[in-house]
Design an enzyme around this catalytic site. Structure first.
Site, PDB file in Angstrom:
ATOM      1  N   SER A   7      -3.515   2.273   1.894  1.00  0.00           N
ATOM      2  CA  SER A   7      -4.708   1.699   1.163  1.00  0.00           C
ATOM      3  C   SER A   7      -4.879   1.935  -0.212  1.00  0.00           C
ATOM      4  O   SER A   7      -4.351   2.589  -0.597  1.00  0.00           O
ATOM      5  CB  SER A   7      -5.778   1.861   2.217  1.00  0.00           C
ATOM      6  N   ASP A   8      -5.582   1.014  -0.719  1.00  0.00           N
ATOM      7  CA  ASP A   8      -6.212   1.471  -2.024  1.00  0.00           C
ATOM      8  C   ASP A   8      -7.510   2.700  -1.659  1.00  0.00           C
ATOM      9  O   ASP A   8      -7.996   2.544  -0.373  1.00  0.00           O
ATOM     10  CB  ASP A   8      -6.712   0.427  -2.974  1.00  0.00           C
ATOM     11  N   TRP A   9      -7.984   3.130  -2.729  1.00  0.00           N
ATOM     12  CA  TRP A   9      -8.935   4.270  -2.631  1.00  0.00           C
ATOM     13  C   TRP A   9     -10.159   3.220  -1.869  1.00  0.00           C
ATOM     14  O   TRP A   9     -11.034   2.704  -2.273  1.00  0.00           O
ATOM     15  CB  TRP A   9      -9.426   4.745  -3.741  1.00  0.00           C
ATOM     16  N   GLY A  10     -10.295   3.837  -0.407  1.00  0.00           N
ATOM     17  CA  GLY A  10     -11.456   3.414   0.188  1.00  0.00           C
ATOM     18  C   GLY A  10     -11.261   2.072   0.826  1.00  0.00           C
ATOM     19  O   GLY A  10     -12.312   1.623   1.280  1.00  0.00           O
ATOM     20  N   SER A  11     -10.296   1.396   0.519  1.00  0.00           N
ATOM     21  CA  SER A  11     -10.207  -0.084   0.964  1.00  0.00           C
ATOM     22  C   SER A  11     -10.273  -0.428   2.408  1.00  0.00           C
ATOM     23  O   SER A  11     -10.769  -1.426   2.766  1.00  0.00           O
ATOM     24  CB  SER A  11      -9.055  -0.748   0.190  1.00  0.00           C
TER      25      SER A  11
END
Ligand code: BGC
Length: 751
Positions: free
Chosen positions: A294-298
């Site tokens: 994922s991207d950060w926190g996505s």
């Protein structure tokens, strides 16, 4: 039958023996001769669901030594490592730091599974290379690959296994701060750069010189509306396939080990939970076998998108769409066991995802030697070495784009005895750096002032600040610079915006040259001295206002460690610039997005003359100030004799395009010869021009060369809305030149 039973028993028995054998070697599975797949399968049978969730959990790390360890957060993370609840960290860097926490994972966790260490190494680790956008302006794929390989080599010596690069998002909006991370506005060129960067970073992944690449942000993140970070994206399927997806595909085809989801929505579904993007396209159509992070926190942010009810729902929707590793939202570690228990996610799904993480840990050799990359001696010898800096200098020179050079004022010649060097950027090392400089230290960089004085001697360079770094100025600062200009032969003025305004979360609505700098330039112009403007920025700025205030304009981007030396080499003619911009320079902010491969529309405006009732602005031209592919040299190149090998081409055939390029100026130089095509009539409307080839050539003074390109069906095809390639008969235009605007033109018929 009897024989069958005996064979089966023997098989089972040998299986138990193999398993026991492996068990004996825990922790570490040292030097096992078994294949990676057997080792993974064995390991999966030993893991609890909590440990499996741990492998899919990536957390922000930080420092795991000294006082930092007393911090509750850090202590908590160490405990999670012991409990097998973290499979990977980002932002733990350095041979010593990575070794410390790796030791906990290997020696103190139940199964001793090593950690993966990831970091955003975007353009160099300690030796900072030019920003990727700048590097792309070199059109030098070999150098781009070298730059990435050095970034990898330094990272790999500092304990890292994985970088979140290359970013391959196509974008036509310089308001977006992240255009600095990409390769510009063109999809075809973007595919080549993406592949070069992946190759440079990864090599064959069988040594301690390379690391895992991560192509990001999948997909279409560069299309954020109005250039505002984290904003909505709405693209058509045809646009997605033709403009945005090919660069990710190219990176995947080049062997990228991992892919990162983007924050945005595609077709109404957040990318992290978008089955079409992940399952249908990435995995099935493109055959991607690697890890998706994922991207950060996505994952967690699906809630903000209004696509998930709560964290558990967010984990479910992300994993069910085919995403795998959760960076920082912690929804997988929290909720995966329950989701499996409730049969909302199958163990097979979990095992598939976990096996990707384990695969790369095995592939990198971490089960055999978990500290392979954490070698302080190698770290010391590798980081910021003279060889790495020499490559950074080459890269920085190649990134520079000469936009204007009236009266051939550049290069400065021997009659230039005194240079008025104006503008705070000239001494600012920080502004040769941007937001993504990994472990680079600004103080290690060579400023423009240092570069120039080293070359010409301190007495030849008179520095005045002209403006403050906060974009203010006053009479005193301006008067000092004017006085300096009056007593010099030439004025070199640094303008632009801070390097710290390039990168993530650095969107700008105003990308004009700051008022204070324009005011300064106006005052300097009155001195009548030639004015060379050096533009410092991580994106194309609107330079319209300073066009008439300058004799020469050089786009220097953000050049990194060797920036000052590269600029000094260019100014003094030690280096003859050959960079060509990979993003159009807008004439005005209101023109954005402006790009060369636009569509014709129903009412194309004529190049000149009456544009009434045509697609045009009433107040500004349609054309950008400087088009894609544009950049000058100290010498001149003349294009002539465009010849096609025929008027017709069969779909399975090819056509040769020849052009003669001559160096008619007074310096030896490099030229980037560019080939564009146009599909005049097709079942889906196509752009007015599309880059399909380029060649970098060196020509001595007076020398001429015939450059040959070959066009095949692949170059002439496009994607329909389902991602199927189409090659359609009809007339094609061919354009060759030194930029996307000024070309010699031909055409042929595809039969
Ligand atoms: C960025 C990514 C980056 C990640 C980890 C995110 O905010 O969008 O590009 O890799 O952070 O630092």
């Amino acid at each position: 039958m009897k024989k069958y039973i005996v064979t089966t028993l023997l098989f089972l028995f040998s299986g138990i023996l193999v398993a026991q054998n492996i068990a004996k070697t825990i922790p570490g599975y040292k030097n096992s001769k078994l294949s990676i797949n057997v080792r993974i399968a064995d390991l999966l049978t030993r893991m609890t669901i909590q440990e499996k969730a741990g492998q899919l959990n990536q957390l922000n790390g930080g420092v795991f030594t000294g006082p930092a360890l007393n911090d509750a957060g850090q202590k908590g993370k160490v405990q999670m490592v012991r409990d097998g609840k973290i499979g990977s960290f980002l932002n733990v860097i350095g041979a010593k730091e990575t070794r410390n926490i790796q030791e906990v994972a290997v020696k103190e966790s139940r199964l001793g599974i090593p950690l993966l260490f990831a970091f955003d190494v975007i353009h160099g680790y300690k030796t900072v290379f030019p920003i990727p956008l700048a590097e792309a302006c070199s059109w030098d794929l070999k150098q781009i690959e070298i730059n990435s390989s050095i970034a990898a080599k330094e990272s790999a010596a500092a304990g890292l296994h994985w970088t979140f690069a290359p970013m391959v998002d196509i974008s036509t909006d310089p308001r977006w701060g992240r255009v600095m991370e990409g390769a510009g506005e063109d999809t075809y060129y973007g595919t080549l750069v993406a592949a070069a960067r992946v190759k440079g970073l990864q090599g064959n992944l069988d040594d301690v010189l390379h690391i895992l690449a991560c192509v990001k942000h999948y997909a279409a993140y560069g299309a954020v509306e109005a250039g505002r970070e984290y904003n909505h994206v709405d693209v058509s399927r045809v646009g997605l396939w033709n403009k945005y997806l090919p660069t990710y595909k190219a990176a995947v085809d080049a062997g990228a080990a991992t892919v990162m989801n983007s924050f945005n929505v595609v077709d109404g579904l957040p990318a992290s939970a978008n089955r079409y993007l992940i399952e249908d396209v990435l995995k099935k159509k493109w055959g991607f076998k690697g890890l998706i992070v994922s991207d950060w926190g996505s994952f967690g942010e699906l809630i903000n998108h209004g696509y998930a009810d709560n964290e558990k729902d967010a984990a479910l929707k992300s994993l069910n769409a085919g995403s795998m590793m959760d960076m920082e939202s912690k929804v997988v570690i929290e909720h995966l066991p329950a989701l499996v228990k409730e049969e909302k996610i199958t163990m097979k799904q979990v095992d598939d995802a976990v096996s990707k993480v384990l695969y790369f840990k095995f592939k990198l050799g971490l089960f055999d030697d978990p500290y392979k990359f954490s070698d302080e001696v190698r770290e010391k010898a590798t980081l910021f070495s003279p060889e790495n800096r020499a490559e950074a200098l080459k890269a920085a020179r190649g990134s520079i784009v000469l936009l204007k050079n009236n009266n051939q004022i550049l290069p400065l010649n021997s009659s230039t005895k005194k240079i008025a060097l104006v503008g705070s950027f000239a001494k600012s090392k920080e502004d040769l750096f941007d937001f993504w400089v990994a472990n680079g230290v600004a103080n290690d960089a060579v400023s423009i002032y240092e570069g120039l004085t080293a070359k010409l001697g301190a007495s030849a360079v008179d520095y005045t600040a002209g403006y403050n770094l906060d974009n203010t100025t006053n009479d005193q600062l301006i008067n000092q610079s004017v006085a300096s200009a009056n007593s010099s032969d030439v004025v070199v003025v640094t303008v632009g915006i801070s390097g710290k305004l390039a990168g993530e979360e650095r969107s700008l609505a105003n990308i004009n040259i700051p008022d204070a700098q324009v005011q300064l330039l106006k005052a300097l112009q009155k001195t009548g001295k030639p004015i060379v403007v050096l533009v410092n920025s991580g994106r194309p700025l609107v330079l319209t206002q300073i066009q008439d205030l300058s004799t020469a304009i050089v786009q220097c981007w953000i050049l990194g460690t060797e920036g000052g030396n590269a600029i000094a080499d260019m100014l003094t003619g030690v280096y003859n610039p050959s960079g060509k911009t990979v993003m159009s320079f807008p004439y005005a902010v209101g023109q954005i997005p402006v790009y060369y491969n636009h569509f014709n529309t129903n009412r194309p405006a004529p190049d000149s003359g009456d544009g009434a009732w045509k697609s045009r602005y009433r107040d500004i031209p349609n054309e950008p100030l400087y088009p894609f592919g544009y950049g000058l040299s100290y010498t001149k190149f003349d294009y002539s004799n465009l010849q096609l090998s025929g008027n017709e081409m069969k779909k399975d055939g090819s056509i040769k395009v020849n052009i003669t390029v001559k160096n008619t100026g007074t310096y030896d130089g490099d030229e980037v010869v560019q080939l564009y095509i146009r599909d005049f009539v097709s079942s889906i409307v196509r752009p007015v021009k599309e880059l399909k080839g380029f060649q970098r050539i060196n020509l001595k003074v007076g020398e001429s060369k015939t450059v040959q390109f070959t066009l095949t069906g692949t170059d002439l095809s496009f994607y329909d809305e389902n991602g199927n390639t189409k090659l359609e008969a009809g007339k094609f235009g061919v354009f060759v030149g030194g930029n996307s605007k000024q070309t010699l033109n031909g055409s042929f018929e595809l039969k």
